[in-house]
Write a protein that holds these residues in place. Structure first.
Motif, short mmCIF file in Angstrom:
data_model
loop_
_atom_site.label_atom_id
_atom_site.label_comp_id
_atom_site.label_asym_id
_atom_site.label_seq_id
_atom_site.Cartn_x
_atom_site.Cartn_y
_atom_site.Cartn_z
N PHE A 296 41.34 45.59 43.97
CA PHE A 296 41.35 44.48 43.00
C PHE A 296 41.79 43.15 43.64
N LEU A 297 41.57 43.02 44.94
CA LEU A 297 41.87 41.75 45.59
C LEU A 297 40.89 40.67 45.14
N THR A 298 39.61 41.04 45.07
CA THR A 298 38.60 40.13 44.53
C THR A 298 37.81 40.76 43.40
N GLY A 299 37.93 42.07 43.21
CA GLY A 299 37.28 42.74 42.09
C GLY A 299 38.07 42.56 40.81
N SER A 300 37.51 43.05 39.70
CA SER A 300 38.14 42.86 38.40
C SER A 300 38.02 44.12 37.57
N HIS B 10 29.35 51.59 50.82
CA HIS B 10 30.48 50.79 51.30
C HIS B 10 30.25 49.32 50.96
N PHE B 11 30.84 48.89 49.84
CA PHE B 11 30.66 47.54 49.33
C PHE B 11 31.97 46.77 49.26
N ALA B 12 33.02 47.30 49.86
CA ALA B 12 34.31 46.62 49.84
C ALA B 12 34.31 45.48 50.85
N SER B 13 34.54 44.27 50.37
CA SER B 13 34.71 43.11 51.24
C SER B 13 34.78 41.86 50.38
N PRO B 14 35.66 40.91 50.72
CA PRO B 14 35.48 39.57 50.16
C PRO B 14 34.09 39.08 50.56
#
Length: 333
Positions: free
Chosen positions: A45-49, A84-88
């Motif tokens: 949840f760094l950039t996700g919601s 694998h879609f994790a990234s800013p």
């Protein structure tokens, strides 16, 4: 690049989506559940919601795990597919989080590939058109190596994805992991954050507020924008194939940034003016995918016209603004 469009023999019953609470990740989770695939969503949840996946909470086929893929990743049970879609992914994020962006592209990709190797799962890396940099070849085919400034402000994102691609290819070659690489071009649709710095959500937010639309440079630089449902369909088609990629998924229809701004003003019925601002460093002059490979191998092509997708997106922004508490302050979340 694997030229053989062989079809994977593995049915996809259970998938792990890293960054599953982000814009693209959440749409993938939603579509996988619609296809009755069990989903494990990993996000810090760094950039996700959480709002992006709240409609899935309570679904017995959906599991949310709050974690950072740069830490050790463990998912019990069988897994058939790792996306694998994790990234800013937006400039405002990766410029604010440069080291984390590099870590998730390197360490996070290593962990996600390790999970796929351990489970014998198909692995699909979300790469980006940014690997082409400010291209000197137009449109950009997968065979183009790119024109990237590794020490410019965008380098943390560009090089993180280029390294992730190299690591993915290495895992395929050395460990026999069934991997695929998708190069994603500009995408838009519901669940984009109004303050994430990308042109379309910024323009829509400004237009709905009656503010000037801030167009970088003279606005003649071009982008090719793909509606999110078309992109998700292409990604899952690649995931269901045995093709290794890299494969461009995006809309080959090209628009100038100024035209995008004018279309947003028309779609919102706004009286906003256009205001020209300085163009960011290393901002690409042109960006358009050559999608011949996706058409040949997957039979894929975008279906949602720009005007229709824009209308859907504007309506989502209107409804989100109406549902937002009056006291809510704008931010990056």
């Amino acid at each position: 690049m694997n030229p053989t469009p062989d079809v994977t023999t593995r049915p996809i019953r259970r998938a792990v989506v890293t960054g599953g609470a982000g814009f693209l990740g959440s749409h993938l989770c939603t579509e996988l559940r619609r296809r009755e695939v069990e989903v494990v969503c990993l996000d810090n949840f760094l950039t996700g919601s959480a709002a992006n996946i709240e409609h899935l909470v309570g679904d017995p086929g959906f599991r949310l795990v709050q974690c950072d893929v740069t830490d050790y990743v463990h998912v019990p049970g069988d897994v058939d597919l790792v996306l694998h879609f994790a990234s800013p992914a937006s400039p405002i994020d990766y410029l604010k989080l440069p080291i984390h962006t590099l870590k998730v592209g390197s360490i996070g990709t290593h962990h996600a590939l390790g999970l796929a190797k351990d489970k014998g799962a198909r692995f699909v890396l979300a790469s980006t058109s940014e690997v082409y940099g400010d291209p000197q070849v137009h449109p950009q085919p997968e065979s183009y190596w790119g024109h990237v400034n590794p020490v410019g402000p965008r380098g943390v994102y560009d090089e993180a994805k280029r390294f992730a691609e190299a690591l993915t290819v290495a895992y395929r070659a050395e460990h026999g992991v069934d991997t695929g690489i998708v190069r994603i071009f500009n995408t838009f649709g519901p669940r984009m954050r109004p303050f994430d710095g990308r042109a379309i959500p910024t323009f829509i937010r400004q237009a709905l507020a009656g503010e000037p639309l801030t167009v970088a440079g003279d606005g003649e630089q071009t982008r090719s924008v793909c509606y999110v449902s078309d992109l998700v369909r292409g990604i899952l088609a690649l995931a269901g194939s045995g093709h290794s990629g890299p494969m461009n998924i995006g809309n080959p229809h090209e628009l100038s940034v100024l035209q995008i701004a004018r279309d947003v003003i028309a779609a919102t019925g706004s009286s906003s003016a256009v205001e020209f601002v300085d163009r960011p460093v290393d901002d690409p002059k042109v960006r358009r995918p050559d999608t011949a490979l996706a058409t040949e191998v997957l039979g894929w092509a975008p279906e949602v016209p720009w005007s229709e997708g824009l209308g859907r997106t504007v309506e989502w922004f209107r409804q989100s603004a109406a549902a937002r508490p009056v006291s809510a302050a704008p931010g990056l979340g």
